[in-house]
Design a protein around this motif. Structure first.
Motif, PDB file in Angstrom:
ATOM      1  N   GLY A   1       0.811  -1.213   0.000  1.00 47.41           N
ATOM      2  CA  GLY A   1       0.000   0.000   0.000  1.00 47.41           C
ATOM      3  C   GLY A   1       0.838   1.255   0.000  1.00 47.41           C
ATOM      4  O   GLY A   1       0.519   2.227  -0.703  1.00 47.41           O
ATOM      5  N   GLN A   2       1.915   1.242   0.767  1.00 45.72           N
ATOM      6  CA  GLN A   2       2.818   2.397   0.792  1.00 45.72           C
ATOM      7  C   GLN A   2       3.447   2.619  -0.577  1.00 45.72           C
ATOM      8  O   GLN A   2       3.628   3.759  -1.016  1.00 45.72           O
ATOM      9  N   HIS A   3       3.779   1.537  -1.256  1.00 44.75           N
ATOM     10  CA  HIS A   3       4.350   1.688  -2.598  1.00 44.75           C
ATOM     11  C   HIS A   3       3.374   2.392  -3.532  1.00 44.75           C
ATOM     12  O   HIS A   3       3.762   3.303  -4.275  1.00 44.75           O
ATOM     13  N   LEU A   4       2.112   1.971  -3.522  1.00 39.78           N
ATOM     14  CA  LEU A   4       1.119   2.637  -4.377  1.00 39.78           C
ATOM     15  C   LEU A   4       1.040   4.121  -4.053  1.00 39.78           C
ATOM     16  O   LEU A   4       1.054   4.974  -4.956  1.00 39.78           O
ATOM     17  N   ASP A   5       0.955   4.440  -2.778  1.00 32.19           N
ATOM     18  CA  ASP A   5       0.836   5.829  -2.339  1.00 32.19           C
ATOM     19  C   ASP A   5       2.028   6.658  -2.811  1.00 32.19           C
ATOM     20  O   ASP A   5       1.874   7.755  -3.372  1.00 32.19           O
ATOM     21  N   LEU A   6       3.228   6.138  -2.604  1.00 32.51           N
ATOM     22  CA  LEU A   6       4.435   6.872  -2.988  1.00 32.51           C
ATOM     23  C   LEU A   6       4.640   6.913  -4.500  1.00 32.51           C
ATOM     24  O   LEU A   6       5.088   7.924  -5.049  1.00 32.51           O
ATOM     25  N   ALA A   7       4.305   5.806  -5.165  1.00 32.37           N
ATOM     26  CA  ALA A   7       4.533   5.732  -6.610  1.00 32.37           C
ATOM     27  C   ALA A   7       3.669   6.732  -7.357  1.00 32.37           C
ATOM     28  O   ALA A   7       4.106   7.328  -8.352  1.00 32.37           O
ATOM     29  N   TRP A   8       2.438   6.918  -6.914  1.00 28.44           N
ATOM     30  CA  TRP A   8       1.563   7.889  -7.586  1.00 28.44           C
ATOM     31  C   TRP A   8       2.129   9.301  -7.493  1.00 28.44           C
ATOM     32  O   TRP A   8       2.015  10.084  -8.436  1.00 28.44           O
ATOM     33  N   VAL A   9       2.751   9.619  -6.361  1.00 30.45           N
ATOM     34  CA  VAL A   9       3.382  10.929  -6.213  1.00 30.45           C
ATOM     35  C   VAL A   9       4.637  11.006  -7.083  1.00 30.45           C
ATOM     36  O   VAL A   9       4.855  11.986  -7.804  1.00 30.45           O
ATOM     37  N   GLU A  10       5.448   9.955  -7.033  1.00 30.28           N
ATOM     38  CA  GLU A  10       6.709   9.943  -7.770  1.00 30.28           C
ATOM     39  C   GLU A  10       6.492  10.062  -9.270  1.00 30.28           C
ATOM     40  O   GLU A  10       7.244  10.751  -9.974  1.00 30.28           O
TER      41      GLU A  10
ATOM     42  N   LEU B   1       0.655  19.260   0.702  1.00 32.10           N
ATOM     43  CA  LEU B   1       2.094  19.514   0.567  1.00 32.10           C
ATOM     44  C   LEU B   1       2.814  18.285   0.036  1.00 32.10           C
ATOM     45  O   LEU B   1       3.767  18.385  -0.736  1.00 32.10           O
ATOM     46  N   GLU B   2       2.352  17.114   0.468  1.00 35.46           N
ATOM     47  CA  GLU B   2       2.977  15.859   0.055  1.00 35.46           C
ATOM     48  C   GLU B   2       2.389  15.316  -1.249  1.00 35.46           C
ATOM     49  O   GLU B   2       2.882  14.313  -1.774  1.00 35.46           O
ATOM     50  N   GLY B   3       1.350  15.965  -1.774  1.00 38.08           N
ATOM     51  CA  GLY B   3       0.742  15.534  -3.035  1.00 38.08           C
ATOM     52  C   GLY B   3      -0.047  14.253  -2.925  1.00 38.08           C
ATOM     53  O   GLY B   3      -0.121  13.478  -3.891  1.00 38.08           O
ATOM     54  N   LYS B   4      -0.684  14.009  -1.768  1.00 39.31           N
ATOM     55  CA  LYS B   4      -1.405  12.760  -1.566  1.00 39.31           C
ATOM     56  C   LYS B   4      -2.666  12.679  -2.423  1.00 39.31           C
ATOM     57  O   LYS B   4      -3.396  13.660  -2.583  1.00 39.31           O
TER      58      LYS B   4
ATOM     59  N   PHE C   1      -4.839  23.264 -10.076  1.00 37.32           N
ATOM     60  CA  PHE C   1      -4.604  22.324  -8.984  1.00 37.32           C
ATOM     61  C   PHE C   1      -3.480  21.346  -9.322  1.00 37.32           C
ATOM     62  O   PHE C   1      -2.548  21.160  -8.537  1.00 37.32           O
ATOM     63  N   LEU C   2      -3.560  20.731 -10.487  1.00 36.91           N
ATOM     64  CA  LEU C   2      -2.567  19.731 -10.850  1.00 36.91           C
ATOM     65  C   LEU C   2      -1.185  20.346 -11.045  1.00 36.91           C
ATOM     66  O   LEU C   2      -0.172  19.734 -10.689  1.00 36.91           O
ATOM     67  N   GLU C   3      -1.145  21.553 -11.582  1.00 37.08           N
ATOM     68  CA  GLU C   3       0.156  22.204 -11.773  1.00 37.08           C
ATOM     69  C   GLU C   3       0.825  22.446 -10.425  1.00 37.08           C
ATOM     70  O   GLU C   3       2.021  22.207 -10.252  1.00 37.08           O
ATOM     71  N   ARG C   4       0.056  22.906  -9.462  1.00 35.24           N
ATOM     72  CA  ARG C   4       0.619  23.167  -8.133  1.00 35.24           C
ATOM     73  C   ARG C   4       0.962  21.870  -7.395  1.00 35.24           C
ATOM     74  O   ARG C   4       1.966  21.797  -6.695  1.00 35.24           O
ATOM     75  N   MET C   5       0.127  20.872  -7.554  1.00 38.26           N
ATOM     76  CA  MET C   5       0.365  19.608  -6.875  1.00 38.26           C
ATOM     77  C   MET C   5       1.602  18.888  -7.406  1.00 38.26           C
ATOM     78  O   MET C   5       2.249  18.128  -6.686  1.00 38.26           O
ATOM     79  N   ASN C   6       1.936  19.099  -8.650  1.00 40.81           N
ATOM     80  CA  ASN C   6       3.080  18.414  -9.258  1.00 40.81           C
ATOM     81  C   ASN C   6       4.412  19.093  -8.954  1.00 40.81           C
ATOM     82  O   ASN C   6       5.458  18.636  -9.389  1.00 40.81           O
ATOM     83  N   ARG C   7       4.362  20.181  -8.196  1.00 49.48           N
ATOM     84  CA  ARG C   7       5.605  20.818  -7.772  1.00 49.48           C
ATOM     85  C   ARG C   7       6.188  20.058  -6.585  1.00 49.48           C
ATOM     86  O   ARG C   7       5.476  19.379  -5.840  1.00 49.48           O
ATOM     87  N   ALA C   8       7.492  20.205  -6.404  1.00 50.54           N
ATOM     88  CA  ALA C   8       8.126  19.666  -5.201  1.00 50.54           C
ATOM     89  C   ALA C   8       7.601  20.412  -3.987  1.00 50.54           C
ATOM     90  O   ALA C   8       7.161  21.566  -4.073  1.00 50.54           O
ATOM     91  N   ARG C   9       7.654  19.770  -2.844  1.00 45.56           N
ATOM     92  CA  ARG C   9       7.138  20.386  -1.622  1.00 45.56           C
ATOM     93  C   ARG C   9       7.762  21.753  -1.370  1.00 45.56           C
ATOM     94  O   ARG C   9       7.074  22.705  -0.986  1.00 45.56           O
ATOM     95  N   THR C  10       9.063  21.863  -1.570  1.00 38.57           N
ATOM     96  CA  THR C  10       9.766  23.114  -1.289  1.00 38.57           C
ATOM     97  C   THR C  10       9.364  24.238  -2.248  1.00 38.57           C
ATOM     98  O   THR C  10       9.634  25.394  -1.980  1.00 38.57           O
ATOM     99  N   GLU C  11       8.725  23.876  -3.355  1.00 40.79           N
ATOM    100  CA  GLU C  11       8.329  24.864  -4.355  1.00 40.79           C
ATOM    101  C   GLU C  11       6.862  25.263  -4.229  1.00 40.79           C
ATOM    102  O   GLU C  11       6.373  26.077  -5.022  1.00 40.79           O
ATOM    103  N   LYS C  12       6.168  24.711  -3.241  1.00 36.33           N
ATOM    104  CA  LYS C  12       4.746  25.030  -3.069  1.00 36.33           C
ATOM    105  C   LYS C  12       4.594  26.280  -2.226  1.00 36.33           C
ATOM    106  O   LYS C  12       5.127  26.373  -1.124  1.00 36.33           O
ATOM    107  N   ASN C  13       3.848  27.228  -2.756  1.00 33.72           N
ATOM    108  CA  ASN C  13       3.632  28.515  -2.116  1.00 33.72           C
ATOM    109  C   ASN C  13       2.506  28.401  -1.089  1.00 33.72           C
ATOM    110  O   ASN C  13       1.440  27.858  -1.377  1.00 33.72           O
ATOM    111  N   ALA C  14       2.732  28.934   0.120  1.00 40.69           N
ATOM    112  CA  ALA C  14       1.751  28.812   1.198  1.00 40.69           C
ATOM    113  C   ALA C  14       0.420  29.458   0.842  1.00 40.69           C
ATOM    114  O   ALA C  14      -0.652  28.908   1.122  1.00 40.69           O
ATOM    115  N   GLY C  15       0.467  30.619   0.209  1.00 43.16           N
ATOM    116  CA  GLY C  15      -0.771  31.295  -0.174  1.00 43.16           C
ATOM    117  C   GLY C  15      -1.553  30.526  -1.220  1.00 43.16           C
ATOM    118  O   GLY C  15      -2.787  30.418  -1.147  1.00 43.16           O
ATOM    119  N   GLN C  16      -0.844  29.975  -2.196  1.00 41.69           N
ATOM    120  CA  GLN C  16      -1.511  29.184  -3.225  1.00 41.69           C
ATOM    121  C   GLN C  16      -2.069  27.882  -2.643  1.00 41.69           C
ATOM    122  O   GLN C  16      -3.136  27.417  -3.052  1.00 41.69           O
TER     123      GLN C  16
END
Length: 329
Positions: free
Chosen positions: A143-152, A231-234, A254-269
């Motif tokens: 299950g963890q693999h599925l969760d992580l793989a979808w983000v990766e 933030l983690e793109g779950k 939504f998808l454009e922001r979600m596909n960014r790395a965590r460090t690149e996600k803007n708090a306001g957005q």
């Protein structure tokens, strides 16, 4: 029982001796266990043993306590690794272990707690427990693999059924099904075949409730950062439901922001995305689905335990499961 289980866990762990760095290592191993948590999985295991007639102080109770301690160790080493894999900031209201000590040392601590889990399993003396724990670890890893793989892989072409399959593997087996089974085994009973159906429904309800709390929960009670799933793109049931009905423009943003790395996600957005989800009907739809799963799971569990010798303990167990599946913190 938490104090007794923590004492058992700590009895297995090294003290560090006279070397300062090994003393630091020993403290790291104790960090997550000492932070507490709800202890729901170990409580479920012990409650099942009680329902099957195990009395406190008996040899069967001793077996159950060691298995419950092993479950707590499982939970803690998995959380250390999970926090690294998700790049999380907090765990149980404090910085995640890798934020305090760095990723290499945190991985090493998680690996060590994994071994101490097996030591606790062996201490239980329950022959079947080894196979049960191996199966539980492997289901959770799938299950963890599925969760992580979808983000990766940035995979968003998913259905609610994809999500449900993932959470059943990642959450339901180790949160409900195996605690039920291990409690029965500690009592010397064959686990009911109905535990799986009950546990899949209840574990799913638990995870969906967790996803909801990640968006609208009280930070002081929740113990993790609100909005951390974004933030983690779950991929959650809430997000998949919302995406299915979102406008083309909102979906693109939504998808454009979600596909960014965590460090690149803007708090306001990110707050804007949270507002979209909170103001939609998707949170309510997820809650309603979780409520139905909880009702179905509770009915199945009541049926599975209908013949258990201690019906007072059975009722207490069912109440625990109701709180677990419908929690608001």
């Amino acid at each position: 029982m938490r104090a007794e289980l923590l004492a058992r866990i700590e009895s297995l762990l090294p003290t560090g001796g006279d070397l300062p760095e090994l003393q630091r290592y020993a403290a790291m191993l104790r960090d997550y266990p000492q932070r507490g948590g709800k202890g729901l999985r170990s409580e479920l295991l012990l409650g099942t043993a009680r329902a099957y007639g195990v009395a406190e102080g008996s040899p069967e109770w001793e077996r159950a306590l060691w298995l419950a301690a092993a479950l707590e160790l499982f939970q803690n080493w998995v959380l250390i690794h999970d926090d690294i894999e998700d790049d999380s900031e907090e765990r149980r209201g404090r910085p995640a272990l890798h934020r305090l000590h760095g990723v290499p040392l945190a991985i090493n601590a998680g690996d060590a707690l994994h071994v101490y889990m097996w030591m606790a399993v062996r201490r239980s003396g329950v022959d079947q427990a080894l196979d049960e724990f191996m199966a539980m670890v492997l289901k959770t890893a799938e299950g963890q693999h599925l969760d992580l793989a979808w983000v990766e892989t940035r995979e968003w072409n998913l259905t609610p059924e994809d999500y449900l399959r993932m959470v059943r593997l990642k959450t339901a087996y180790y949160t409900v099904i195996y605690p039920l089974r291990l409690g029965a085994l500690a009592a010397g009973r064959e686990p009911s075949a109905e535990f799986e159906a009950a546990g899949l429904a209840l574990g799913t309800a638990f995870q969906i409730r967790d996803d909801v709390l990640n968006l609208i929960g009280d930070p002081a009670k929740y113990g993790k950062e609100i909005g951390g799933d974004l933030l983690e793109g779950k991929r959650t049931l809430i997000v998949l439901h919302w995406l299915a009905g979102a406008s083309a423009q909102q979906r693109t943003v939504f998808l454009e922001r979600m596909n960014r790395a965590r460090t690149e996600k803007n708090a306001g957005q990110l707050e804007e995305l949270l507002t979209w989800l909170r103001e939609s009907g998707s949170v309510r739809a997820a809650q309603e689905f979780a409520d139905l799963e909880a009702q179905r799971g509770l009915a199945a569990l009541a049926q599975a335990l209908a013949g258990a010798p201690n019906q007072h303990a059975t009722e207490a167990l069912l109440q625990t499961m109701k709180v677990l599946a419908t929690r608001d913190a």
